[in-house]
Write a protein that holds these residues in place. Structure first.
Motif, PDB file in Angstrom:
ATOM      1  N   ASP A  63       0.847  -1.186   0.000  1.00 19.52           N
ATOM      2  CA  ASP A  63       0.000   0.000   0.000  1.00 19.52           C
ATOM      3  C   ASP A  63       0.885   1.240   0.000  1.00 19.52           C
ATOM      4  O   ASP A  63       1.811   1.365   0.822  1.00 19.52           O
ATOM      5  CB  ASP A  63      -0.918   0.017   1.224  1.00 19.52           C
ATOM      6  N   ILE A  64       0.594   2.162  -0.918  1.00 16.00           N
ATOM      7  CA  ILE A  64       1.407   3.361  -1.096  1.00 16.00           C
ATOM      8  C   ILE A  64       0.543   4.591  -0.902  1.00 16.00           C
ATOM      9  O   ILE A  64      -0.571   4.674  -1.449  1.00 16.00           O
ATOM     10  CB  ILE A  64       2.060   3.385  -2.502  1.00 16.00           C
ATOM     11  N   ALA A  65       1.040   5.554  -0.143  1.00 18.26           N
ATOM     12  CA  ALA A  65       0.316   6.806   0.076  1.00 18.26           C
ATOM     13  C   ALA A  65       0.558   7.726  -1.115  1.00 18.26           C
ATOM     14  O   ALA A  65       1.431   8.594  -1.102  1.00 18.26           O
ATOM     15  CB  ALA A  65       0.780   7.468   1.371  1.00 18.26           C
ATOM     16  N   ALA A  66      -0.194   7.508  -2.176  1.00 15.64           N
ATOM     17  CA  ALA A  66      -0.043   8.286  -3.401  1.00 15.64           C
ATOM     18  C   ALA A  66      -1.396   8.401  -4.085  1.00 15.64           C
ATOM     19  O   ALA A  66      -2.319   7.625  -3.814  1.00 15.64           O
ATOM     20  CB  ALA A  66       0.970   7.633  -4.339  1.00 15.64           C
ATOM     21  N   ALA A  67      -1.502   9.370  -4.980  1.00 17.32           N
ATOM     22  CA  ALA A  67      -2.751   9.580  -5.702  1.00 17.32           C
ATOM     23  C   ALA A  67      -2.665   9.125  -7.148  1.00 17.32           C
ATOM     24  O   ALA A  67      -3.683   8.868  -7.780  1.00 17.32           O
ATOM     25  CB  ALA A  67      -3.139  11.054  -5.648  1.00 17.32           C
ATOM     26  N   GLU A  68      -1.449   9.038  -7.689  1.00 14.57           N
ATOM     27  CA  GLU A  68      -1.296   8.679  -9.091  1.00 14.57           C
ATOM     28  C   GLU A  68       0.007   7.934  -9.311  1.00 14.57           C
ATOM     29  O   GLU A  68       0.918   7.964  -8.467  1.00 14.57           O
ATOM     30  CB  GLU A  68      -1.355   9.930  -9.972  1.00 14.57           C
ATOM     31  N   VAL A  69       0.082   7.272 -10.449  1.00 13.72           N
ATOM     32  CA  VAL A  69       1.284   6.531 -10.839  1.00 13.72           C
ATOM     33  C   VAL A  69       1.975   7.304 -11.954  1.00 13.72           C
ATOM     34  O   VAL A  69       1.363   7.585 -12.994  1.00 13.72           O
ATOM     35  CB  VAL A  69       0.933   5.114 -11.334  1.00 13.72           C
ATOM     36  N   ASP A  70       3.227   7.677 -11.748  1.00 14.57           N
ATOM     37  CA  ASP A  70       3.962   8.387 -12.797  1.00 14.57           C
ATOM     38  C   ASP A  70       4.422   7.401 -13.864  1.00 14.57           C
ATOM     39  O   ASP A  70       4.098   7.535 -15.032  1.00 14.57           O
ATOM     40  CB  ASP A  70       5.156   9.124 -12.197  1.00 14.57           C
ATOM     41  N   ARG A  71       5.203   6.391 -13.468  1.00 14.93           N
ATOM     42  CA  ARG A  71       5.682   5.415 -14.437  1.00 14.93           C
ATOM     43  C   ARG A  71       6.157   4.168 -13.732  1.00 14.93           C
ATOM     44  O   ARG A  71       6.430   4.155 -12.533  1.00 14.93           O
ATOM     45  CB  ARG A  71       6.796   5.985 -15.307  1.00 14.93           C
ATOM     46  N   VAL A  72       6.266   3.084 -14.514  1.00 12.73           N
ATOM     47  CA  VAL A  72       6.765   1.797 -14.030  1.00 12.73           C
ATOM     48  C   VAL A  72       7.963   1.403 -14.888  1.00 12.73           C
ATOM     49  O   VAL A  72       7.898   1.449 -16.122  1.00 12.73           O
ATOM     50  CB  VAL A  72       5.682   0.707 -14.114  1.00 12.73           C
ATOM     51  N   CYS A  73       9.058   1.020 -14.242  1.00 11.35           N
ATOM     52  CA  CYS A  73      10.259   0.553 -14.943  1.00 11.35           C
ATOM     53  C   CYS A  73      10.592  -0.853 -14.442  1.00 11.35           C
ATOM     54  O   CYS A  73      10.620  -1.078 -13.226  1.00 11.35           O
ATOM     55  CB  CYS A  73      11.442   1.474 -14.687  1.00 11.35           C
ATOM     56  N   ILE A  74      10.816  -1.770 -15.360  1.00  6.40           N
ATOM     57  CA  ILE A  74      11.205  -3.135 -15.006  1.00  6.40           C
ATOM     58  C   ILE A  74      12.562  -3.407 -15.637  1.00  6.40           C
ATOM     59  O   ILE A  74      12.709  -3.354 -16.865  1.00  6.40           O
ATOM     60  CB  ILE A  74      10.169  -4.164 -15.510  1.00  6.40           C
ATOM     61  N   MET A  75      13.570  -3.679 -14.808  1.00  6.77           N
ATOM     62  CA  MET A  75      14.923  -3.883 -15.314  1.00  6.77           C
ATOM     63  C   MET A  75      15.763  -4.651 -14.304  1.00  6.77           C
ATOM     64  O   MET A  75      15.436  -4.684 -13.111  1.00  6.77           O
ATOM     65  CB  MET A  75      15.588  -2.539 -15.616  1.00  6.77           C
ATOM     66  N   ASP A  76      16.808  -5.279 -14.792  1.00  3.60           N
ATOM     67  CA  ASP A  76      17.779  -5.953 -13.930  1.00  3.60           C
ATOM     68  C   ASP A  76      18.953  -4.999 -13.755  1.00  3.60           C
ATOM     69  O   ASP A  76      19.862  -4.959 -14.579  1.00  3.60           O
ATOM     70  CB  ASP A  76      18.212  -7.280 -14.557  1.00  3.60           C
ATOM     71  N   MET A  77      18.950  -4.220 -12.678  1.00  5.79           N
ATOM     72  CA  MET A  77      19.915  -3.141 -12.518  1.00  5.79           C
ATOM     73  C   MET A  77      21.334  -3.618 -12.252  1.00  5.79           C
ATOM     74  O   MET A  77      22.299  -2.924 -12.560  1.00  5.79           O
ATOM     75  CB  MET A  77      19.473  -2.214 -11.385  1.00  5.79           C
ATOM     76  N   ASN A  78      21.486  -4.804 -11.650  1.00  6.80           N
ATOM     77  CA  ASN A  78      22.830  -5.285 -11.312  1.00  6.80           C
ATOM     78  C   ASN A  78      23.166  -6.616 -11.970  1.00  6.80           C
ATOM     79  O   ASN A  78      24.126  -7.288 -11.568  1.00  6.80           O
ATOM     80  CB  ASN A  78      22.991  -5.403  -9.795  1.00  6.80           C
ATOM     81  N   ASP A  79      22.381  -7.029 -12.959  1.00  4.18           N
ATOM     82  CA  ASP A  79      22.669  -8.216 -13.760  1.00  4.18           C
ATOM     83  C   ASP A  79      22.788  -9.482 -12.908  1.00  4.18           C
ATOM     84  O   ASP A  79      23.631 -10.348 -13.162  1.00  4.18           O
ATOM     85  CB  ASP A  79      23.967  -8.017 -14.567  1.00  4.18           C
ATOM     86  N   ASP A  80      21.914  -9.595 -11.885  1.00  5.02           N
ATOM     87  CA  ASP A  80      21.925 -10.792 -11.046  1.00  5.02           C
ATOM     88  C   ASP A  80      20.771 -11.734 -11.373  1.00  5.02           C
ATOM     89  O   ASP A  80      20.489 -12.667 -10.623  1.00  5.02           O
ATOM     90  CB  ASP A  80      21.885 -10.408  -9.557  1.00  5.02           C
ATOM     91  N   LYS A  81      20.114 -11.469 -12.508  1.00  2.00           N
ATOM     92  CA  LYS A  81      18.987 -12.293 -12.979  1.00  2.00           C
ATOM     93  C   LYS A  81      17.752 -12.169 -12.087  1.00  2.00           C
ATOM     94  O   LYS A  81      16.824 -12.956 -12.217  1.00  2.00           O
ATOM     95  CB  LYS A  81      19.391 -13.763 -13.113  1.00  2.00           C
ATOM     96  N   ILE A  82      17.753 -11.195 -11.187  1.00  2.00           N
ATOM     97  CA  ILE A  82      16.562 -10.878 -10.391  1.00  2.00           C
ATOM     98  C   ILE A  82      16.157  -9.453 -10.748  1.00  2.00           C
ATOM     99  O   ILE A  82      16.891  -8.513 -10.458  1.00  2.00           O
ATOM    100  CB  ILE A  82      16.830 -10.992  -8.882  1.00  2.00           C
ATOM    101  N   PRO A  83      15.034  -9.272 -11.411  1.00  2.59           N
ATOM    102  CA  PRO A  83      14.676  -7.933 -11.880  1.00  2.59           C
ATOM    103  C   PRO A  83      14.236  -7.018 -10.755  1.00  2.59           C
ATOM    104  O   PRO A  83      13.736  -7.462  -9.718  1.00  2.59           O
ATOM    105  CB  PRO A  83      13.506  -8.205 -12.841  1.00  2.59           C
ATOM    106  N   GLU A  84      14.458  -5.751 -10.972  1.00  3.80           N
ATOM    107  CA  GLU A  84      13.957  -4.722 -10.070  1.00  3.80           C
ATOM    108  C   GLU A  84      12.786  -4.001 -10.748  1.00  3.80           C
ATOM    109  O   GLU A  84      12.793  -3.809 -11.971  1.00  3.80           O
ATOM    110  CB  GLU A  84      15.044  -3.711  -9.716  1.00  3.80           C
ATOM    111  N   ILE A  85      11.813  -3.661  -9.958  1.00  4.37           N
ATOM    112  CA  ILE A  85      10.665  -2.898 -10.440  1.00  4.37           C
ATOM    113  C   ILE A  85      10.686  -1.556  -9.729  1.00  4.37           C
ATOM    114  O   ILE A  85      10.582  -1.493  -8.497  1.00  4.37           O
ATOM    115  CB  ILE A  85       9.341  -3.642 -10.156  1.00  4.37           C
TER     116      ILE A  85
END
Length: 214
Positions: free
Chosen positions: A85-107
């Motif tokens: 649960d996030i205290a926000a009113a809107e969603v700006d954007r969603v990014c899905i990527m593996d930032m450190n190349d460990d085969k576990i993606p970050e959102i």
């Protein structure tokens, strides 16, 4: 009048949302970025099967906010794995990527409120078993996703205007060695007299350099 009901995989995901949140909810759509759907189907954990991220607002809550659901196919049935649960009113954007190349993606998800141009950033990882929220204390006015060093992997730059607490800056984000936190790896101070960013362009600025023009 109601929109046509979803079918197939999206119908299964919709059923999982209703199981977690009930039938009284509103879909929250990202306003910028690559993903513009409130229900994002993507093979997040590289197992060959699509998972789902659902962004909703529960209409029966006393306090306004957005709920993020991680939904996966377990034993042939889509079900909610994790909920935030996030205290926000809107969603700006969603990014899905593996930032450190460990085969576990970050959102990474940017959140906003109606009365402010400043967005907050939150980050999550998904292992295929559960989702974890990473430490991320960043805010921004504009976000840009680009491959800065030509390694075929995107990086994230946050642009922030000046306020009473800090100067205007551009930040390059990285994930820590323990993969438990997203932090600013490099910061460049910018013109604090600027009131807003109207356009951001990224590309070659010389034969061997890429950069931003604001």
């Amino acid at each position: 009048m109601r929109p046509p009901k979803a079918t197939g995989k999206r119908a299964d995901v919709s059923n999982a949302i209703e199981s977690a949140a009930g039938s009284d909810y509103t879909l929250k759509y990202p306003q910028n970025g690559e993903y513009r759907s409130a229900i994002i189907l993507e093979d997040i954990d590289f197992d060959g099967e699509d998972e789902a991220l659902a962004l909703i607002s529960k209409n029966n809550q006393d306090v306004a906010g957005i709920t993020l659901l991680f939904i996966d196919n377990i034993g042939g049935k889509y079900q909610t794995i994790s909920e935030f649960d996030i205290a926000a009113a809107e969603v700006d954007r969603v990014c899905i990527m593996d930032m450190n190349d460990d085969k576990i993606p970050e959102i990474l998800i940017g959140w906003g409120v109606y009365s402010s141009h400043v967005k907050t950033l939150s980050a999550y990882s998904y292992t295929g078993i559960t989702a974890n929220e990473l430490v991320c204390e960043e805010s921004y006015n504009e976000m840009y996703v680009a491959d800065l060093n030509s390694d075929k992997k995107d990086e994230i730059i946050l642009f922030s205007l000046a306020n009473n607490e800090k100067s205007a800056s551009a930040k390059l984000l990285k994930i820590g060695d323990s993969a438990g936190a997203v932090y600013s790896a490099s910061t460049v101070l910018m013109n604090s007299d600027v009131a807003r960013y109207t356009s951001i362009l990224f590309g070659k600025i010389s034969n061997n350099k890429v950069g931003f023009v604001l």
